[in-house]
Enzyme design. Structure first.
Site, PDB file in Angstrom:
ATOM      1  N   ARG A   1      33.975  19.253   0.929  1.00 10.41           N
ATOM      2  CA  ARG A   1      34.693  18.203   0.203  1.00 10.41           C
ATOM      3  C   ARG A   1      34.293  16.804   0.668  1.00 10.41           C
ATOM      4  O   ARG A   1      34.447  15.836  -0.046  1.00 10.41           O
ATOM      5  CB  ARG A   1      36.202  18.338   0.459  1.00 10.41           C
ATOM      6  CG  ARG A   1      36.895  19.355  -0.373  1.00 10.41           C
ATOM      7  CD  ARG A   1      37.139  18.790  -1.761  1.00 10.41           C
ATOM      8  NE  ARG A   1      37.603  19.808  -2.663  1.00 10.41           N
ATOM      9  CZ  ARG A   1      38.879  20.094  -2.880  1.00 10.41           C
ATOM     10  NH1 ARG A   1      39.815  19.426  -2.239  1.00 10.41           N
ATOM     11  NH2 ARG A   1      39.204  21.024  -3.726  1.00 10.41           N
TER      12      ARG A   1
ATOM     13  N   LYS B   1      59.548  29.838   1.210  1.00  9.23           N
ATOM     14  CA  LYS B   1      58.393  30.623   1.627  1.00  9.23           C
ATOM     15  C   LYS B   1      58.895  31.873   2.366  1.00  9.23           C
ATOM     16  O   LYS B   1      59.796  31.773   3.191  1.00  9.23           O
ATOM     17  CB  LYS B   1      57.519  29.764   2.561  1.00  9.23           C
ATOM     18  CG  LYS B   1      56.061  29.792   2.188  1.00  9.23           C
ATOM     19  CD  LYS B   1      55.249  28.743   2.894  1.00  9.23           C
ATOM     20  CE  LYS B   1      53.772  29.024   2.647  1.00  9.23           C
ATOM     21  NZ  LYS B   1      52.895  27.921   3.002  1.00  9.23           N
TER      22      LYS B   1
ATOM     23  N   GLU C   1      40.386  16.178   3.199  1.00  9.20           N
ATOM     24  CA  GLU C   1      39.177  16.192   4.031  1.00  9.20           C
ATOM     25  C   GLU C   1      38.376  14.893   3.912  1.00  9.20           C
ATOM     26  O   GLU C   1      37.841  14.390   4.907  1.00  9.20           O
ATOM     27  CB  GLU C   1      38.301  17.400   3.685  1.00  9.20           C
ATOM     28  CG  GLU C   1      38.878  18.747   4.125  1.00  9.20           C
ATOM     29  CD  GLU C   1      39.944  19.319   3.195  1.00  9.20           C
ATOM     30  OE1 GLU C   1      40.170  18.733   2.112  1.00  9.20           O
ATOM     31  OE2 GLU C   1      40.557  20.337   3.539  1.00  9.20           O
TER      32      GLU C   1
HETATM   33  C1  LIG Z   1      40.372  21.764   0.367  1.00 10.35           C
HETATM   34  C2  LIG Z   1      41.212  22.739   1.137  1.00 10.35           C
HETATM   35  N1  LIG Z   1      41.625  22.435   2.384  1.00 10.35           N
HETATM   36  C3  LIG Z   1      42.387  23.303   3.082  1.00 10.35           C
HETATM   37  C4  LIG Z   1      42.752  24.496   2.540  1.00 10.35           C
HETATM   38  C5  LIG Z   1      43.534  25.513   3.356  1.00 10.35           C
HETATM   39  N2  LIG Z   1      44.848  25.792   2.750  1.00 10.35           N
HETATM   40  C6  LIG Z   1      45.059  26.894   2.008  1.00 10.35           C
HETATM   41  S1  LIG Z   1      46.612  26.987   1.437  1.00 10.35           S
HETATM   42  C7  LIG Z   1      47.035  25.565   2.217  1.00 10.35           C
HETATM   43  C8  LIG Z   1      48.442  25.050   2.141  1.00 10.35           C
HETATM   44  C9  LIG Z   1      48.935  25.036   0.750  1.00 10.35           C
HETATM   45  O1  LIG Z   1      50.252  24.586   0.745  1.00 10.35           O
HETATM   46  P1  LIG Z   1      50.989  24.429  -0.626  1.00 10.35           P
HETATM   47  O2  LIG Z   1      50.052  23.876  -1.645  1.00 10.35           O
HETATM   48  O3  LIG Z   1      52.245  23.671  -0.401  1.00 10.35           O
HETATM   49  O4  LIG Z   1      51.303  25.933  -1.048  1.00 10.35           O
HETATM   50  P2  LIG Z   1      52.221  27.012  -0.310  1.00 10.35           P
HETATM   51  O5  LIG Z   1      51.306  27.864   0.511  1.00 10.35           O
HETATM   52  O6  LIG Z   1      53.222  26.295   0.536  1.00 10.35           O
HETATM   53  O7  LIG Z   1      52.833  27.778  -1.411  1.00 10.35           O
HETATM   54  C10 LIG Z   1      45.961  25.020   2.911  1.00 10.35           C
HETATM   55  C11 LIG Z   1      46.005  23.791   3.713  1.00 10.35           C
HETATM   56  C12 LIG Z   1      42.284  24.783   1.239  1.00 10.35           C
HETATM   57  N3  LIG Z   1      42.545  25.940   0.645  1.00 10.35           N
HETATM   58  N4  LIG Z   1      41.529  23.892   0.564  1.00 10.35           N
END
Ligand SMILES: Cc1ncc(C[n+]2csc(CCOP(=O)(O)OP(=O)(O)O)c2C)c(N)n1
Length: 582
Positions: A391, A280, A363
């Site tokens: 959700r 990242k 969630e």
């Molecule tokens: C249902 C839901 N809960 C929380 C989020 C907030 N959220 C956006 S990106 C993320 C983390 C994503 O991590 P990952 O899938 O590993 O991708 P990265 O950003 O590390 O590339 C979260 C928790 C969301 N988008 N949707």
């Protein structure tokens, strides 16, 4: 802007470049992202991590025929740049500009819109099955981060993939981060794969083979080697049990290897999962050092990564108040679904580490887990953004409210969420919560009232929810100790008998402004803070219905008629008072 990037209007332009030029392009894209997002803000870290991965996908596959889905799709900026949106990229997340996520109406190359996590695998499977039914030949590729696999929906899809289709490519983009550090058994499992010595050794050999031989021959040899190595390759067992052949982990920044691997996976006639390791923030030291901060942020200095210190937010007041209330009441526990930063709970965590729970992007689970704790006498506070709590609608009904359990939902980002756009607006919470029996629903007008509502919620015997907006607080003086409020009682800030103005939550300044304007025009306007959406103060409504010529309501949610619906029957039999929709 670099010279290669200027030549890219579509994926066809990318395909004309050799691998060396693509590597150069990768660096130009990184510089372009760092510069552009320093003005607009956005998801810099996740996108810097997938530059090579996205280039390789577009070098091998042909969108829009082939379908590439990104989970959440906050990391789809390079995809946007490569698919004809480079010129508009400076408008990302700005009013009227490019959306910060994939959006079907924005481009044919955005085959699926997202913003919430965990949907890529299910949607991709749907597309693959639709292709199979229609006799099509296109490829479907779902790219999902390691944290997306903490989400139940991803696992529901995994459980279903091998039974439904023979061709689907899942890419696990593993950078060990969610927004915060990824959590739970899945995160540990991925980590074990990446750090397993056995695996590294075999894997490097397979990698070299794919690099040397490439294409179908390599596919056969690698498959045979992997068959032979089953049992040693224990880390891949989980995905194999789901019926997806596992490949990886491979270096997600090695362009030639990625391109070879996708060419190789293209030829495989069963579902596969490719595990890529990425970093990242790759290429921008402040984003590598500050993975959490640079997941998504506002404008910053493109040299240093510095940001202007923020003003106090509702999230901070919520978290600090909760920490104080938890110090006085050992039954208070805090739950987040992978959002310790956004909800403010990372301020609570160090003060009460044993009473802080990050359950991952889960969630539904968070709410049922809270219900379980509540049955044992705890007072769980679920800090979940309004949009993500959608959700968990069924668990709120079935597990919390029908069982009358004292779970408290603290919903940040209620109302319009600004530059994140429609997937993140918290406009539905009143609609989906007020119909549920038992729940008490509150909206504070300022930070002092937020603290009072949290105290009120903790004093209630049953479920409750508090909605408050993203961003800066009103800046009012705060009481030393929060006070419990009388449930279902509005606050009349100013009396009046011509018009009654209701300002829900942080809409109160608008209500006050209108009240003052009407006073200047010679009317007397009552300015009322409803405080409680449910139960709404019926006695107050009836009192003013008997007196005023019009009600005006200010509310930031989809059913504009919310308070109107409450007062309309009261006005039905009367001739004079009318209802002015806001
Ligand atoms: C249902 C839901 N809960 C929380 C989020 C907030 N959220 C956006 S990106 C993320 C983390 C994503 O991590 P990952 O899938 O590993 O991708 P990265 O950003 O590390 O590339 C979260 C928790 C969301 N988008 N949707």
């Amino acid at each position: 802007m670099g010279s290669l990037l200027e030549t890219i209007q579509s994926p066809a332009d990318l395909k004309r470049l050799n691998v060396g030029q693509m590597a150069e392009l990768a660096e130009e894209i990184r510089a372009f992202l760092v510069q552009t997002l320093s003005k607009t803000g956005g998801h810099l870290g996740p996108n810097l991590g997938v530059v090579e991965l996205t280039l390789a996908l577009h070098a091998v596959f042909n969108t829009p025929e082939d379908r590439i889905l990104f989970d959440v799709s906050h990391q789809a900026y390079i995809h946007k740049i490569l698919t004809g949106r480079r010129d508009k990229f400076h408008t990302i997340r700005q009013p009227g500009g490019l959306n910060g996520f994939m959006l079907r109406t924005e481009s044919d190359h955005d085959c699926y819109g997202a913003g919430h996590a965990g949907t890529a695998l299910s949607a991709a499977l749907g597309m693959a099955v639709a292709r199979d039914l229609a006799g099509g030949h296109e490829h479907v590729i779902a790219v999902a981060g390691d944290a997306a696999f903490t989400n139940g929906v991803s696992f529901e899809a995994l459980n279903n993939i091998a039974e439904q289709t023979k061709r689907l490519i899942v890419v696990l983009n593993d950078n060990e981060w969610s927004i915060d550090r990824n959590v739970g058994a899945i995160a540990r499992y991925f980590h074990r794969i990446v750090t397993s010595e056995h695996y590294q050794h075999l894997h490097e050999r397979a990698t070299r083979l794919i690099e040397r031989v490439g294409g179908k021959t390599a596919a056969k040899v690698v498959r045979r080697a992997e068959e032979a190595a089953k049992g040693i390759l224990w880390p891949s067992v989980m995905f194999e049990e789901f019926g997806l052949q596992y490949f990886g982990p491979i270096d997600g920044h090695n362009l030639p290897l990625l391109i070879e691997t996708f060419n190789f996976l293209k030829a495989i006639d069963h579902p596969v999962l490719l595990h890529v390791i990425t970093q990242k923030g790759r290429g921008f030291q402040p984003a590598i050092d500050g993975a959490k901060k640079f997941h998504g942020l506002g404008p910053y200095d493109p040299e240093t990564g510095d940001t202007i210190p923020g003003v106090p937010t509702y999230a901070e007041i919520f978290a600090n108040t909760l920490a104080e209330l938890a110090s006085k009441d050992p039954r208070v526990v805090a739950i987040t679904a992978a959002m310790p930063n956004g909800t403010g709970l990372d301020l609570f965590r160090p003060k009460h580490p044993k009473r802080y729970f990050d359950v991952g992007i889960a969630e539904e689970h968070a709410v049922v887990f809270a219900a379980g704790m509540a049955t044992r006498g705890y007072k769980p506070v679920c800090a979940i953004y309004s949009t993500f709590l959608q959700r968990a609608f069924d668990p709120i009904v079935h597990d919390v409210c029908l069982q009358k359990l004292p779970v408290i939902f603290c919903m940040d980002r209620a109302g319009l969420s600004g530059d994140d756009g429609p997937t993140h607006h918290g406009l539905f919470d009143i609609g989906y919560l007020r119909s549920i029996p038992e729940i008490v629903l509150m909206a504070p007008k300022d930070e002092d009232e937020l603290a009072d509502m949290m105290k009120t919620a903790l004093d209630l015997p049953g479920p409750s929810a508090i909605r408050y907006p993203r961003g800066a607080v009103a800046g009012v003086a705060r009481k030393q100790v929060p006070q419990s409020l009388p449930v279902g009682k509005a606050e009349v800030e100013r009396e009046g008998s011509d018009v009654a103005i209701l300002g829900l939550g942080t809409m109160m300044p608008l209500a006050r402004e209108l009240g003052a304007r009407l006073e200047r025009d010679g009317y007397t306007a009552a300015v009322i803070n409803p405080r409680f959406v449910k139960p709404i103060d019926r006695e107050m409504l009836a009192r003013y219905a008997a007196r005023v010529a019009a009600f005006v309501t200010f509310e930031d949610h989809v059913t504009v008629e919310e308070a109107e619906r409450q007062v309309a029957p009261l006005l039905a039999n009367r001739r004079r008072p009318t209802l002015v929709a806001s």
